[in-house]
Scaffold this motif. Structure first.
Motif, PDB file in Angstrom:
ATOM      1  N   VAL A 186       0.962  -0.856   0.190  1.00 26.60           N
ATOM      2  CA  VAL A 186      -0.162  -0.185   0.274  1.00 26.60           C
ATOM      3  C   VAL A 186       0.975   1.149  -0.022  1.00 26.60           C
ATOM      4  O   VAL A 186       1.482   1.452   0.336  1.00 26.60           O
ATOM      5  N   HIS A 187       0.867   1.762  -0.881  1.00 25.79           N
ATOM      6  CA  HIS A 187       1.729   3.701  -1.229  1.00 25.79           C
ATOM      7  C   HIS A 187      -0.270   4.476  -0.833  1.00 25.79           C
ATOM      8  O   HIS A 187      -0.611   5.052  -1.842  1.00 25.79           O
ATOM      9  N   TYR A 188       0.948   5.197   0.514  1.00 23.27           N
ATOM     10  CA  TYR A 188      -0.354   6.443   0.030  1.00 23.27           C
ATOM     11  C   TYR A 188       0.180   7.917  -0.677  1.00 23.27           C
ATOM     12  O   TYR A 188      -0.978   8.229  -0.693  1.00 23.27           O
ATOM     13  N   GLY A 189       1.520   8.091  -0.658  1.00 23.37           N
ATOM     14  CA  GLY A 189       1.574   9.605  -1.869  1.00 23.37           C
ATOM     15  C   GLY A 189       1.341   9.742  -0.884  1.00 23.37           C
ATOM     16  O   GLY A 189       0.452  10.380   0.328  1.00 23.37           O
ATOM     17  N   CYS A 190       2.248  11.050  -1.130  1.00 22.85           N
ATOM     18  CA  CYS A 190       2.384  12.275   0.160  1.00 22.85           C
ATOM     19  C   CYS A 190       1.151  12.987   0.278  1.00 22.85           C
ATOM     20  O   CYS A 190       0.597  13.794   1.204  1.00 22.85           O
ATOM     21  N   HIS A 191       0.458  13.671  -0.914  1.00 17.20           N
ATOM     22  CA  HIS A 191      -0.476  14.811  -1.113  1.00 17.20           C
ATOM     23  C   HIS A 191      -1.443  14.375  -0.286  1.00 17.20           C
ATOM     24  O   HIS A 191      -2.472  15.353  -0.289  1.00 17.20           O
ATOM     25  N   LEU A 192      -2.265  13.462  -0.414  1.00 20.01           N
ATOM     26  CA  LEU A 192      -3.175  12.878  -0.057  1.00 20.01           C
ATOM     27  C   LEU A 192      -3.071  13.420   1.713  1.00 20.01           C
ATOM     28  O   LEU A 192      -4.506  13.646   2.189  1.00 20.01           O
ATOM     29  N   LEU A 193      -2.016  13.361   2.443  1.00 14.30           N
ATOM     30  CA  LEU A 193      -2.649  13.257   4.117  1.00 14.30           C
ATOM     31  C   LEU A 193      -1.499  14.219   4.502  1.00 14.30           C
ATOM     32  O   LEU A 193      -1.951  15.064   5.227  1.00 14.30           O
ATOM     33  N   SER A 246      -3.102  10.853  10.710  1.00 11.93           N
ATOM     34  CA  SER A 246      -2.070  10.812  10.366  1.00 11.93           C
ATOM     35  C   SER A 246      -1.122  10.576   9.807  1.00 11.93           C
ATOM     36  O   SER A 246      -1.100   9.475   8.868  1.00 11.93           O
ATOM     37  N   PRO A 247      -0.152  11.764   9.465  1.00 15.97           N
ATOM     38  CA  PRO A 247       0.812  12.290   8.190  1.00 15.97           C
ATOM     39  C   PRO A 247       1.848  10.572   8.667  1.00 15.97           C
ATOM     40  O   PRO A 247       2.405  10.134   7.690  1.00 15.97           O
ATOM     41  N   GLU A 248       2.159  10.353   9.995  1.00 15.16           N
ATOM     42  CA  GLU A 248       2.777   9.421  10.248  1.00 15.16           C
ATOM     43  C   GLU A 248       2.553   8.123  10.390  1.00 15.16           C
ATOM     44  O   GLU A 248       3.855   7.483   9.973  1.00 15.16           O
ATOM     45  N   ILE A 249       1.994   7.426  10.869  1.00 12.93           N
ATOM     46  CA  ILE A 249       1.294   6.123  11.419  1.00 12.93           C
ATOM     47  C   ILE A 249      -0.489   6.052  10.822  1.00 12.93           C
ATOM     48  O   ILE A 249      -1.154   5.840  11.556  1.00 12.93           O
ATOM     49  N   PRO A 250      -0.753   6.572   9.241  1.00 14.59           N
ATOM     50  CA  PRO A 250      -1.952   6.043   9.199  1.00 14.59           C
ATOM     51  C   PRO A 250      -2.119   4.371   8.784  1.00 14.59           C
ATOM     52  O   PRO A 250      -1.084   4.006   8.609  1.00 14.59           O
TER      53      PRO A 250
END
Lengths: 196, 314
Positions: free
Chosen positions: B154-161, B171-175
């Motif tokens: 799973v890859h969130y991508g930076c600008h989603l969070l 949380s940007p560190e542990i979503p």
């Protein structure tokens, strides 16, 4: 310090090289003067693990008014991942600082040709990534409209709204003009400030 | 009053012009969920937060406000499937809402762009927010007809969070919400080193310095590969472009042989809702052309057992 580094620094020592608005804008949009140089930003930087970008140094230079940072290609290596922005204990928002520095660097003509090409796409098609024939066929096969209903589809209509897009991001032209003007005035300074 | 269960579908650039299979999958999913998608005629690039914001923030805002104004005419919130478009549109929308002076300036400039006015009446939503929170992993069970048996990176991508103060999603560190979502579709989310790092494409770096971008990507792909996933799961066509097309470039530069399919949230969800594999469109992508989702056996029973035990307890 090498000779070319000294000459870059000297370039920003005259009053006319400074825009008083510049620091005001940066200070207003970020907390740049709260920076305690702790280096959390550099340690969090994803690009910095592979390149020479040092976010802490960039913030320091900007806060001290050392505008040689605008000549530094490193400011263009930030992937805007926002790790530094999230982790800064002083809420400096280094990502925003870098974006502001890039805006200013663009005004004085420090732009990558690859980037200016993207502006050209936006002006002519309304997209940074325009459509092509292969994708048109692919869209048909997927049961989609061959051309999506974006501005590109309406680019040839009367008084098309693509026309005002030609006037956007004039900074590309402003930057080029600035560079030429500077180059010409420097020729008159008996070659003293000749840049590498 | 903004229309309920209706979205202005913002296409952007990379989805319609490079990965149209994500567009058809998104339309399919939203229809199944009972949402109405309205077209945003004459919309443009968001414009991309990497290059355009770096050049001139105020022109970037004007072009973004024009897109938002189109959705305001529809009287429906914007739906985007791209982290970059999400970033630009939500940043500008929230900034203008909090800065009336700037909003007035932008509106003045907007007059030159056509019959547009930014009013600040709508919100900007990402499909990950709709599927992951609004519908959620429990409710989605009602809409799916099959689950996929697979392991996903799973890859969130930076600008989603991030920036989290503006996104306010997780949380940007542990979503965890994407992992919870894919697990609800039967897919096992695998852990890998440096999971939340950037794909390396953002901030205009891909076009500025491709080598750096590929270095960052190569490390990321290596960590993913080590966890042996069946595919990479993302929520952003630009990350998808980087992972999919980038694997070819990385293989060329470094002599590696990465060949991992890359699948967007809409594509996986559409398959679970019954869309044919052919329409999921992996054959159009650079990698994993022959990948087929495998149906997970007996998923529905597990859910019913759980429900029974809850009833029993009550």
């Amino acid at each position: 310090m090498t000779e070319s580094e000294i000459s870059i620094k000297r370039k920003y020592k005259k009053l006319e090289d400074f825009d008083p608005q510049f620091f005001e804008n940066i200070a207003r949009r970020s907390n740049i003067f709260s920076c305690i140089q702790c280096g959390t930003c550099t340690a969090s930087c994803e690009s910095g693990r592979w390149t020479a970008i040092r976010t802490r140094q960039i913030v320091r230079k900007a806060a001290l008014g050392d505008l040689s940072v605008l000549e530094d290609p490193d400011i263009w290596l930030c992937t805007t991942c926002y790790n530094c922005y999230e982790r800064c204990p002083r809420d400096v928002r280094p990502t925003d600082v870098i974006i502001d520095l890039r805006n200013y660097a663009s005004e004085i003509g420090n732009m990558s040709p690859n980037h200016t090409a993207v502006v050209g796409y936006l002006r002519s098609t309304g997209h940074a990534v325009p459509i092509n024939d292969k994708i048109i066929r692919q869209r048909e096969a997927l049961g989609l409209d061959p051309i999506p209903p974006t501005l590109y589809k309406y680019r040839d209509e009367e008084n098309s709204e693509i026309i005002p897009f030609h006037k956007l991001f004039r900074v590309v032209e402003r930057g080029k003009e600035y560079k030429e003007r500077k180059a010409n005035s420097r020729k008159n300074l008996d070659g003293f400030e000749k840049l590498s | 009053m903004v229309k309920e269960n209706t979205f202005s579908f913002f296409l952007g650039c990379i989805m319609p012009n490079r990965y149209p299979q994500i567009e058809s999958a998104t339309r399919f999913v939203m229809k199944k969920l009972g949402f109405t998608l309205m077209e945003m005629e004459r919309a443009t690039c968001c414009p991309a937060p990497g290059v355009f914001r770096s050049f001139d923030k105020s022109d970037w805002m004007v072009a973004a406000a024009r897109n938002i104004a189109i959705a305001e005419k529809n009287d429906a919130d914007i739906l985007t499937v791209c982290n970059g478009c999400f970033g630009t549109l939500i940043d500008v929308n929230k900034h203008l809402k909090s800065d009336p002076e700037m909003a007035a300036k932008v509106n003045e400039k907007l007059k030159e762009m056509g019959d547009y006015q930014w009013k600040g009446t709508i919100r900007v939503r990402h499909i990950a927010e709709i599927l992951g929170f609004e519908v959620g992993p429990t409710e989605i069970q009602k809409y799916i007809v099959r689950k996929a048996e697979a392991r996903a990176a799973v890859h969130y991508g930076c600008h989603l969070l991030k920036p989290s103060r503006i996104r306010q999603l997780a949380s940007p560190e542990i979503p965890t919400f994407l992992e919870e979502y894919v697990e609800a579709l039967g897919v096992k989310s695998v852990d890998f080193a440096q999971k939340l790092t950037c794909c390396g494409a953002g901030g205009g770096v891909l076009s500025f310095d491709k080598n750096t971008s590929m270095k960052i990507l190569k490390e990321k792909l290596g960590h993913m590969q080590a966890a042996n996933p069946d595919f990479i799961f993302d929520t952003c066509p630009f990350c998808q472009l980087q992972f999919d097309g980038g694997q070819t470039t990385v293989n060329e530069i470094y002599g590696t042989n990465f060949d991992i399919p890359v699948i967007h949230m809409s594509q996986l969800t559409a398959w679970c809702m019954g869309m044919d594999m052919e329409k999921i469109g992996l054959q159009y992508q650079a990698h994993g052309k022959d990948y087929q989702f495998k149906e997970l056996k007996e998923p529905m029973e597990k859910v019913s057992i759980k429900e029974k035990s809850i009833e029993g307890a009550g």
